[in-house]
Design an enzyme around this catalytic site. Structure first.
Site, PDB file in Angstrom:
ATOM      1  N   CYS A  66     -19.121 -11.787  -6.956  1.00 20.76           N
ATOM      2  CA  CYS A  66     -19.902 -11.287  -5.719  1.00 20.76           C
ATOM      3  C   CYS A  66     -21.393 -11.754  -5.901  1.00 20.76           C
ATOM      4  O   CYS A  66     -21.713 -12.009  -7.069  1.00 20.76           O
ATOM      5  CB  CYS A  66     -19.666  -9.938  -5.130  1.00 20.76           C
ATOM      6  N   CYS A 110     -24.530   1.473   2.682  1.00 23.81           N
ATOM      7  CA  CYS A 110     -23.571   2.841   2.651  1.00 23.81           C
ATOM      8  C   CYS A 110     -24.143   4.117   3.158  1.00 23.81           C
ATOM      9  O   CYS A 110     -24.811   4.486   2.689  1.00 23.81           O
ATOM     10  CB  CYS A 110     -23.146   2.818   1.271  1.00 23.81           C
ATOM     11  N   CYS A 164     -22.005  -7.772   4.052  1.00 24.01           N
ATOM     12  CA  CYS A 164     -21.488  -8.493   2.991  1.00 24.01           C
ATOM     13  C   CYS A 164     -21.899 -10.116   3.497  1.00 24.01           C
ATOM     14  O   CYS A 164     -21.095 -10.470   4.309  1.00 24.01           O
ATOM     15  CB  CYS A 164     -20.235  -8.126   2.512  1.00 24.01           C
ATOM     16  N   CYS A 170     -14.458   3.149   8.047  1.00 25.42           N
ATOM     17  CA  CYS A 170     -15.940   2.929   7.983  1.00 25.42           C
ATOM     18  C   CYS A 170     -15.714   1.373   7.296  1.00 25.42           C
ATOM     19  O   CYS A 170     -14.901   1.358   6.389  1.00 25.42           O
ATOM     20  CB  CYS A 170     -16.596   3.813   6.931  1.00 25.42           C
ATOM     21  N   CYS A 217     -17.458   8.715   0.650  1.00 20.42           N
ATOM     22  CA  CYS A 217     -17.250   7.750   1.640  1.00 20.42           C
ATOM     23  C   CYS A 217     -16.634   8.028   2.953  1.00 20.42           C
ATOM     24  O   CYS A 217     -15.778   8.782   2.960  1.00 20.42           O
ATOM     25  CB  CYS A 217     -16.161   6.931   0.747  1.00 20.42           C
ATOM     26  N   ASP A 256       0.780  -1.243  -0.208  1.00 21.35           N
ATOM     27  CA  ASP A 256      -0.147   0.114  -0.119  1.00 21.35           C
ATOM     28  C   ASP A 256       0.814   1.446   0.030  1.00 21.35           C
ATOM     29  O   ASP A 256       0.457   2.397   0.363  1.00 21.35           O
ATOM     30  CB  ASP A 256      -0.948   0.224   1.350  1.00 21.35           C
TER      31      ASP A 256
HETATM   32  S1  SF4 Z   1     -16.537   2.407   3.574  1.00 20.36           S
HETATM   33 FE1  SF4 Z   1     -17.263   3.964   2.119  1.00 20.36          FE
HETATM   34  S2  SF4 Z   1     -18.172   2.562   0.554  1.00 20.36           S
HETATM   35 FE2  SF4 Z   1     -18.232   1.389   2.400  1.00 20.36          FE
HETATM   36  S3  SF4 Z   1     -20.166   1.577   3.588  1.00 20.36           S
HETATM   37 FE3  SF4 Z   1     -18.597   3.050   4.429  1.00 20.36          FE
HETATM   38  S4  SF4 Z   1     -19.055   4.823   3.389  1.00 20.36           S
HETATM   39 FE4  SF4 Z   1     -19.816   3.494   2.121  1.00 20.36          FE
HETATM   40  S1  SF4 Z   2     -23.015  -7.020  -0.015  1.00 18.87           S
HETATM   41 FE1  SF4 Z   2     -21.213  -8.329  -0.718  1.00 18.87          FE
HETATM   42  S2  SF4 Z   2     -22.220  -9.858  -1.980  1.00 18.87           S
HETATM   43 FE2  SF4 Z   2     -23.798  -8.156  -1.830  1.00 18.87          FE
HETATM   44  S3  SF4 Z   2     -23.449  -7.129  -3.511  1.00 18.87           S
HETATM   45 FE3  SF4 Z   2     -22.119  -6.046  -1.845  1.00 18.87          FE
HETATM   46  S4  SF4 Z   2     -19.969  -6.987  -2.167  1.00 18.87           S
HETATM   47 FE4  SF4 Z   2     -21.537  -8.333  -3.412  1.00 18.87          FE
END
Ligand code: SF4
Ligand code: SF4
Length: 310
Positions: free
Chosen positions: A182, A192, A239, A232, A208, A128
């Site tokens: 996915c 989000c 997921c 975040c 974000c 990174d």
């Molecule tokens: S990390 Fe960014 S993209 Fe993911 S849920 Fe949080 S605000 Fe949304």
């Molecule tokens: S929550 Fe996970 S599986 Fe569902 S759309 Fe988002 S990345 Fe894909």
């Protein structure tokens, strides 16, 4: 030793060291469609104030620009998932609960570099910091597939992973990219808080909360309400691919004792000295004390707790 045996030795050592996934891609120019899409993302302003992302496009375009004579890119995934929850209200994204992953991963990559060097090859570790397209190489080397939330998802491990690469002059046999995708359930998009996940799976950093609470300097855009003090990971928490996530075996990445009961009140009272002590060897330093204390103003009162992971 032939290239296949060398690869097996490296893969085994990576597992023993604590990496969750190991894959190899042939060193080659980054696919032109990826480069174009990245440029479009930057040109549309979605990279926000991260101007460094547009630096060194040449270096990002081919691993051989970073290591002349490069033949292979080894991708590694390091699982940082753990189940221990912070008990107070100064909530920090899970990736920053332990020691700074840059330091942890670099140390863990050392034995792999030594193996390569002992066979007369050159190797360069990238965590990174070098201009490398980490997700691209993770996909090319078959260790992950792309999530709708813009993250790399490692089969049977999930997305709570750090990605790193070793560029090497060793001609290792490449792995095939995964055909898996996915689940496309859309839970990340719905959850989000910044509505930052775009239709093409890219993230608008300007919205974000991870970017805003860590990288952004100065006041946050009007109307921003953060859910967490630092970072975040809501799009990961919801997921389904993370429901099977298992505890990291790397103790340095687990929740630090000093963060377990950290309160917002204590954060408000931090001084430059106490901040430096509390977050020594921690990725949280990235936000700086001013950023962390600024974030306090953008948290709701009372704080809405995050749903626990299943
Ligand atoms: S990390 Fe960014 S993209 Fe993911 S849920 Fe949080 S605000 Fe949304
Ligand atoms: S929550 Fe996970 S599986 Fe569902 S759309 Fe988002 S990345 Fe894909």
């Amino acid at each position: 030793m032939d290239a296949r045996s060398l690869k097996q030795q490296l893969a085994q050592r990576a597992r023993e060291t604590g990496f969750s996934a190991f894959g190899v891609a042939r060193s080659a120019p980054v696919d032109e469609s990826w480069q174009r899409s990245y440029r479009q993302w930057l040109d549309s302003g979605c990279g926000a104030e991260m101007h460094y992302l547009s630096n060194h496009p040449q270096l990002r375009s081919h691993p051989a620009e970073l290591l002349p004579g490069a033949q292979s890119v080894i991708s590694l995934a390091l699982n940082y998932f753990h189940t221990e929850q912070q008990q107070a209200d100064a909530i920090i994204a899970m990736y920053a609960h332990g020691d700074d992953y840059h330091e942890v991963a670099r140390l863990m990559m050392r034995p792999l570099i030594e193996i390569l060097e002992s066979h007369g090859f050159e190797a360069r570790a990238c965590v990174d910091t070098a201009p490398v397209r980490e997700r691209y190489w993770a996909l090319c080397s078959g260790i992950a597939f792309a999530g709708r939330n813009g993250l790399a998802i490692v089969p049977d491990v999930g997305s709570f992973c750090f990605l790193s690469e070793i560029i090497t002059t060793a001609p290792l046999p490449p792995d095939a990219p995964l055909t898996k995708t996915c689940q496309g359930c859309g839970k990340c998009v719905e959850a989000c808080p910044g509505h930052a996940i775009m239709a093409d799976g890219k993230i608008d950093a300007r919205r974000c909360h991870s970017y805003l609470s860590i990288e952004h300097r100065g006041e946050l855009p009007p109307g921003t309400t953060l859910r967490t003090l630092y970072g975040c990971d809501i799009c990961q928490r919801v997921c389904p691919h993370n429901q099977q996530a298992t505890e990291t075996t790397v103790s340095a990445l687990k929740l630090r004792d000093t963060l377990r009961d950290l309160t917002l009140r204590q954060v408000a009272a931090l001084t430059p000295q106490t901040f430096a002590t509390l977050f020594r060897h921690s990725a949280v330093k990235r936000a700086k004390l001013t950023g962390l204390q600024r974030n306090l103003k953008y948290l709701p009162f009372p704080l809405v707790p995050l749903a626990p992971l299943d």
